[in-house]
Write a protein that holds these residues in place. Structure first.
Motif, short mmCIF file in Angstrom:
data_model
loop_
_atom_site.label_atom_id
_atom_site.label_comp_id
_atom_site.label_asym_id
_atom_site.label_seq_id
_atom_site.Cartn_x
_atom_site.Cartn_y
_atom_site.Cartn_z
N TYR A 191 0.82 -1.22 0.00
CA TYR A 191 0.00 0.00 0.00
C TYR A 191 0.86 1.28 0.00
O TYR A 191 0.32 2.36 -0.17
N ASN A 194 0.48 4.77 3.84
CA ASN A 194 -0.98 4.64 3.99
C ASN A 194 -1.45 5.13 5.37
O ASN A 194 -0.68 5.25 6.32
N GLY A 208 -4.29 4.59 0.54
CA GLY A 208 -2.98 4.07 0.20
C GLY A 208 -2.29 4.77 -0.96
O GLY A 208 -2.90 5.57 -1.67
#
Length: 268
Positions: A191, A194, A208
């Protein structure tokens, strides 16, 4: 002894006659006392021996009686004047008290009205704040979904998309969709940078691939508050915002993000 006067039609009695008449009246009305005692010898004496009326104490007694009467009248008038002054003073005091009571009543009414208006404003402000905090917004204002929820691709380890992608160029403002508390802010593996927020209804949202993070864990946020900037960190092919809705802060608890936003009043 008899008192006589001229029978002239309009002639006024002499002073001696008037005094004698007064003495006779006093002697007749008084069964005892100084005046009666003085008058009795005068009536018993012979005409030659009788002292002249003006030489007795009766003239003085009559004059004193008139003086006392005048004094009593003056005293009564003074008392009436004092009573009237007291009544006027009391009336003025009563009027002043009534005016003061009226002013106080109006002031109390104005105070109650002001307090009621202030209370109503405070209530309205609290209600507005409650509504604001329960309001949800888009994570990127004016954006649109570029990749749908549960889309299939080998880009994701699970084989399907666990969120949605919102179109965004590098450095676009990303905002919290609703009020809540930041529970994660930092690197998230695939991600990239995030943020995860726990909202007041117990749900979670994830943002993200951020180029920068503007909040920290434990910080409270409000709907529409900027929390970071979009980017292309982590497992991506270009800048965008990956957005997830979850029932828990951990991976795998995802729910349909579009349905989630719509259920919170977001037009998407």
């Amino acid at each position: 002894m008899a008192f006589t006067r001229a029978t002239g039609k309009h002639r006024r009695p002499s002073r001696a006659v008037r005094v004698g008449a007064n003495v006779a009246g006093i002697a007749t009305l008084s069964a005892a006392g100084v005046v009666a005692g003085v008058a009795a010898p005068a009536f018993a004496a012979s005409p030659e021996e009788a002292p002249r009326v003006q030489d007795t104490g009766l003239t003085q007694a009559v004059v004193i009686s008139d003086h006392v009467a005048d004094s009593v009248d003056e005293q009564a008038q003074m008392q009436r004047g004092v009573a009237e002054q007291d009544a006027a003073t009391q009336k003025a005091e009563d009027a002043a008290k009534a005016q003061a009571a009226l002013i106080k009543k109006r002031a109390d009414e104005a105070k109650r009205k002001a307090e009621a208006e202030r209370a109503e404003k405070e209530r309205a402000a609290r209600e507005e704040e409650r509504k604001r905090l329960n309001t949800f917004v888009m994570p990127i204002a004016g954006s649109f979904v570029s990749t749908q929820y549960h889309a299939s691709s080998g880009l994701w380890s699970s084989g399907s998309h666990t969120g949605v992608d919102f179109h965004a160029g590098e450095g676009t403002s990303v905002q919290a969709v609703g009020a809540g508390t930041v529970v994660e802010a930092g690197w998230g593996g695939a991600y990239g940078n995030n943020i995860v927020i726990k909202h007041n209804d117990g749900t979670y949202t994830q943002y993200g691939h951020l180029s920068s993070i503007g909040v920290s864990v434990g910080q409270t946020v409000t709907p529409g508050q900027q929390i970071g900037l979009s980017g292309s960190t982590g497992n991506v092919t270009g800048p965008h915002l990956h957005f997830e809705a979850r029932t828990a802060p951990t991976y795998g608890s995802d729910i349909d993000p579009v349905a989630y936003l719509r259920s919170h009043g977001v037009n998407i």
